[in-house]
Design a protein around this motif. Structure first.
Motif, PDB file in Angstrom:
ATOM      1  N   ALA A 150      -9.030   5.139   2.600  1.00  0.00           N
ATOM      2  CA  ALA A 150      -9.210   6.286   1.707  1.00  0.00           C
ATOM      3  C   ALA A 150      -8.179   6.160   0.598  1.00  0.00           C
ATOM      4  O   ALA A 150      -7.241   5.355   0.685  1.00  0.00           O
ATOM      5  N   THR A 151      -8.333   6.959  -0.452  1.00  0.00           N
ATOM      6  CA  THR A 151      -7.377   6.954  -1.561  1.00  0.00           C
ATOM      7  C   THR A 151      -6.970   8.384  -1.894  1.00  0.00           C
ATOM      8  O   THR A 151      -7.663   9.352  -1.549  1.00  0.00           O
ATOM      9  N   SER A 152      -5.844   8.499  -2.582  1.00  0.00           N
ATOM     10  CA  SER A 152      -5.350   9.803  -3.025  1.00  0.00           C
ATOM     11  C   SER A 152      -4.838   9.678  -4.451  1.00  0.00           C
ATOM     12  O   SER A 152      -4.047   8.781  -4.752  1.00  0.00           O
ATOM     13  N   GLY A 153      -5.282  10.586  -5.313  1.00  0.00           N
ATOM     14  CA  GLY A 153      -4.824  10.598  -6.694  1.00  0.00           C
ATOM     15  C   GLY A 153      -3.739  11.606  -6.979  1.00  0.00           C
ATOM     16  O   GLY A 153      -3.287  11.725  -8.126  1.00  0.00           O
ATOM     17  N   ASP A 154      -3.308  12.355  -5.959  1.00  0.00           N
ATOM     18  CA  ASP A 154      -2.285  13.387  -6.174  1.00  0.00           C
ATOM     19  C   ASP A 154      -1.064  13.188  -5.273  1.00  0.00           C
ATOM     20  O   ASP A 154      -0.470  14.141  -4.781  1.00  0.00           O
ATOM     21  N   GLY A 155      -0.705  11.937  -5.053  1.00  0.00           N
ATOM     22  CA  GLY A 155       0.510  11.641  -4.311  1.00  0.00           C
ATOM     23  C   GLY A 155       0.441  11.927  -2.831  1.00  0.00           C
ATOM     24  O   GLY A 155       1.473  12.171  -2.197  1.00  0.00           O
ATOM     25  N   GLY A 156      -0.756  11.889  -2.252  1.00  0.00           N
ATOM     26  CA  GLY A 156      -0.914  12.111  -0.821  1.00  0.00           C
ATOM     27  C   GLY A 156      -1.143  13.541  -0.418  1.00  0.00           C
ATOM     28  O   GLY A 156      -1.257  13.839   0.773  1.00  0.00           O
ATOM     29  N   ARG A 157      -1.243  14.438  -1.389  1.00  0.00           N
ATOM     30  CA  ARG A 157      -1.487  15.845  -1.059  1.00  0.00           C
ATOM     31  C   ARG A 157      -2.905  16.044  -0.541  1.00  0.00           C
ATOM     32  O   ARG A 157      -3.156  16.865   0.343  1.00  0.00           O
ATOM     33  N   SER A 158      -3.864  15.290  -1.082  1.00  0.00           N
ATOM     34  CA  SER A 158      -5.252  15.363  -0.636  1.00  0.00           C
ATOM     35  C   SER A 158      -5.886  13.991  -0.806  1.00  0.00           C
ATOM     36  O   SER A 158      -5.330  13.104  -1.474  1.00  0.00           O
ATOM     37  N   LEU A 159      -7.062  13.801  -0.209  1.00  0.00           N
ATOM     38  CA  LEU A 159      -7.799  12.551  -0.330  1.00  0.00           C
ATOM     39  C   LEU A 159      -8.907  12.691  -1.365  1.00  0.00           C
ATOM     40  O   LEU A 159      -9.534  13.748  -1.486  1.00  0.00           O
ATOM     41  N   ASP A 160      -9.158  11.599  -2.092  1.00  0.00           N
ATOM     42  CA  ASP A 160     -10.259  11.599  -3.062  1.00  0.00           C
ATOM     43  C   ASP A 160     -11.604  11.633  -2.365  1.00  0.00           C
ATOM     44  O   ASP A 160     -12.579  12.164  -2.897  1.00  0.00           O
ATOM     45  N   ARG A 161     -11.663  11.058  -1.188  1.00  0.00           N
ATOM     46  CA  ARG A 161     -12.869  11.045  -0.351  1.00  0.00           C
ATOM     47  C   ARG A 161     -12.435  10.879   1.091  1.00  0.00           C
ATOM     48  O   ARG A 161     -11.312  10.442   1.365  1.00  0.00           O
ATOM     49  N   PRO A 162     -13.290  11.210   2.056  1.00  0.00           N
ATOM     50  CA  PRO A 162     -12.908  10.994   3.456  1.00  0.00           C
ATOM     51  C   PRO A 162     -12.754   9.505   3.766  1.00  0.00           C
ATOM     52  O   PRO A 162     -13.234   8.642   3.034  1.00  0.00           O
ATOM     53  N   PHE A 163     -12.075   9.206   4.877  1.00  0.00           N
ATOM     54  CA  PHE A 163     -11.960   7.824   5.330  1.00  0.00           C
ATOM     55  C   PHE A 163     -13.361   7.245   5.558  1.00  0.00           C
ATOM     56  O   PHE A 163     -14.237   7.902   6.125  1.00  0.00           O
ATOM     57  N   ALA A 164     -13.557   5.998   5.106  1.00  0.00           N
ATOM     58  CA  ALA A 164     -14.834   5.306   5.239  1.00  0.00           C
ATOM     59  C   ALA A 164     -14.578   3.895   5.741  1.00  0.00           C
ATOM     60  O   ALA A 164     -13.491   3.341   5.566  1.00  0.00           O
ATOM     61  N   PRO A 165     -15.567   3.259   6.357  1.00  0.00           N
ATOM     62  CA  PRO A 165     -15.364   1.903   6.879  1.00  0.00           C
ATOM     63  C   PRO A 165     -14.981   0.914   5.783  1.00  0.00           C
ATOM     64  O   PRO A 165     -15.531   0.952   4.681  1.00  0.00           O
ATOM     65  N   GLN A 166     -14.022   0.034   6.091  1.00  0.00           N
ATOM     66  CA  GLN A 166     -13.656  -1.059   5.197  1.00  0.00           C
ATOM     67  C   GLN A 166     -14.300  -2.325   5.762  1.00  0.00           C
ATOM     68  O   GLN A 166     -13.748  -3.016   6.612  1.00  0.00           O
ATOM     69  N   ARG A 167     -15.472  -2.631   5.260  1.00  0.00           N
ATOM     70  CA  ARG A 167     -16.305  -3.673   5.860  1.00  0.00           C
ATOM     71  C   ARG A 167     -15.802  -5.081   5.591  1.00  0.00           C
ATOM     72  O   ARG A 167     -16.177  -6.023   6.307  1.00  0.00           O
ATOM     73  N   THR A 168     -14.964  -5.270   4.566  1.00  0.00           N
ATOM     74  CA  THR A 168     -14.462  -6.622   4.310  1.00  0.00           C
ATOM     75  C   THR A 168     -13.324  -7.004   5.249  1.00  0.00           C
ATOM     76  O   THR A 168     -12.823  -8.127   5.179  1.00  0.00           O
ATOM     77  N   LEU A 169     -12.916  -6.078   6.112  1.00  0.00           N
ATOM     78  CA  LEU A 169     -11.918  -6.379   7.144  1.00  0.00           C
ATOM     79  C   LEU A 169     -12.565  -6.337   8.527  1.00  0.00           C
ATOM     80  O   LEU A 169     -11.950  -5.920   9.512  1.00  0.00           O
TER      81      LEU A 169
END
Length: 409
Positions: free
Chosen positions: A290-309
């Protein structure tokens, strides 16, 4: 020079290289760091059975403002199990991880469990801030998940700091009430190094990835063994680790992705990338992000599978962003989907959207790992490894960036 003299000279050179390499492979409990070899690659800050501990696990590594490398681990006194008499221990290296000073205890369990070290260097003060988790020696993870452990003996959260380059640490200060929601049962800081933001509107903020389990909602079976109630979250501090609050909380609990042990890295645009172990989710593979654009206060989207790993087994992995013109993001973990074996490094040039395997470190057993930038040409990998078991040693390996990128960024 005679043939005899030349032979003697070669013998002396070989002997010198042999003893220098032995110095680099300094086992836990040694009295102090010998002179560093000219070009070291591998050292062993922790070895099972040395230094008064049966096993060392859960590595974390940081480089201080003075350039000292600090290798943290759980020192497990009686065995390899996750519960019991466990201390947080640390060793220091003044030569980039070639040799190591004596083992010291950063957080003493006194018969109980202190673990999951998550260290970070505060960019303002230079202090080393260390978060860790606690539970009573008798409180197994299963009993905590079932809600059978009273709060005082369950998972609690503590913070310490070192103002002398990791030589000593303050007494643990409890922050559980500020960062653990009522109803949470399991709780773990890190593992692996935490993050100090260096750019953007939240520069200076400390971000500690963590994970938890929640009690099932009313009316649901309360067995404590239903994995869908696992989630990730973050701890935040904007004053150098003196006060703390909860950042994002992943509480979907839908069972498709069960974000568990989590690592973090800051990307060139200032946003945060979080990579998590998927603990028994129904999604393909065992990694989520997942990613966060506000320094970890919230997520940009929920956790999703990382298929390349998809070659990574169920295990914690390390993250490190190298910066530089290509913005290289590194990930470390074993690379056999069904076993903790063959430690490897993956790289991403698109902010974690996709990863490519960059290096197989070796073919032995392997477990948890962490990464640290040593200088402009070298990255350090601290990881659990062994021949019969992943938990025989905690090894430190110096890896030239050119082997990962073709050229140092």
């Amino acid at each position: 020079m005679t043939v005899k003299s030349l032979g003697l000279l070669l013998l002396l050179v070989c002997a010198g290289l042999y003893f220098a390499q032995r110095g680099a492979r300094d086992p836990a409990g040694a009295s102090g760091p010998p002179a560093a070899p000219a070009a070291c690659q591998v050292s062993f800050p922790y070895a099972a059975g040395a230094g008064g501990y049966a096993t060392y696990r859960i590595p974390a590594v940081v480089r201080t403002r003075a350039g000292t490398v600090l290798a943290f681990a759980e020192g497990r006194r009686t065995g390899a199990g996750d519960t019991g008499a466990i201390d947080v221990v640390v060793r220091r290296s003044a030569d980039g991880g070639c040799t190591w000073g004596p083992l010291t205890v950063a957080a003493e369990g006194r018969g109980d469990t202190r673990g999951n070290p998550a260290p970070v260097v505060d960019p303002r003060s230079g202090d080393v801030v260390l978060l860790s988790s606690y539970n009573g020696a008798e409180a197994t993870e299963r009993r905590i998940l079932r809600g059978e452990v009273p709060p005082a003996r369950g998972r609690r959260v503590f913070v310490q700091r070192s103002s002398d380059d990791g030589r000593t640490f303050s007494a643990p200060e409890e922050i559980t009430a500020r960062v653990k929601r009522p109803g949470w049962r399991w709780y773990a800081t890190g593992p692996g190094h935490a993050l100090a933001l260096t750019r953007g509107p939240h520069a200076g903020r400390l971000v500690v990835p963590a994970d938890h389990s929640a009690a099932p909602p009313p009316g649901s079976p309360d067995t404590g063994e239903e994995p869908r109630y696992y989630g990730a979250h973050a701890l935040l501090s904007d004053d150098g680790g003196r006060s703390w609050s909860l950042g994002f909380v992943d509480d979907a609990y839908e069972g498709f992705v069960n974000a568990n042990e989590t690592s973090a890295a800051q990307l060139p645009d200032g946003s945060l990338y979080f990579g998590a172990r998927d603990q028994l989710g129904t999604s393909p593979g065992h990694r989520a992000d997942a990613t966060s654009g506000d320094g970890g206060r919230s997520l940009d989207r929920p956790f999703a599978p990382q298929r390349t790993l998809d070659r990574v087994p169920v295990v914690h992995g390390g993250l490190l962003h190298l910066g530089g013109r290509d913005g290289l993001l590194l990930f470390s973990a074993p690379s056999v989907p069904t076993a903790r074996e063959e430690e490897a490094l993956w790289s991403s040039r698109d902010g974690g959207r996709s990863f490519t395997k960059a290096l197989t470190v070796d073919g032995r057993k392997a477990g948890y790992s962490d990464l640290v930038r040593l200088d402009g040409e070298t990255v350090g990998l601290l990881y659990e490894t062994g021949t019969r078991s992943p938990y025989e040693t905690v090894e430190f390996r110096r890896i030239p960036l050119r082997t990962l990128t073709g050229a140092a960024p």
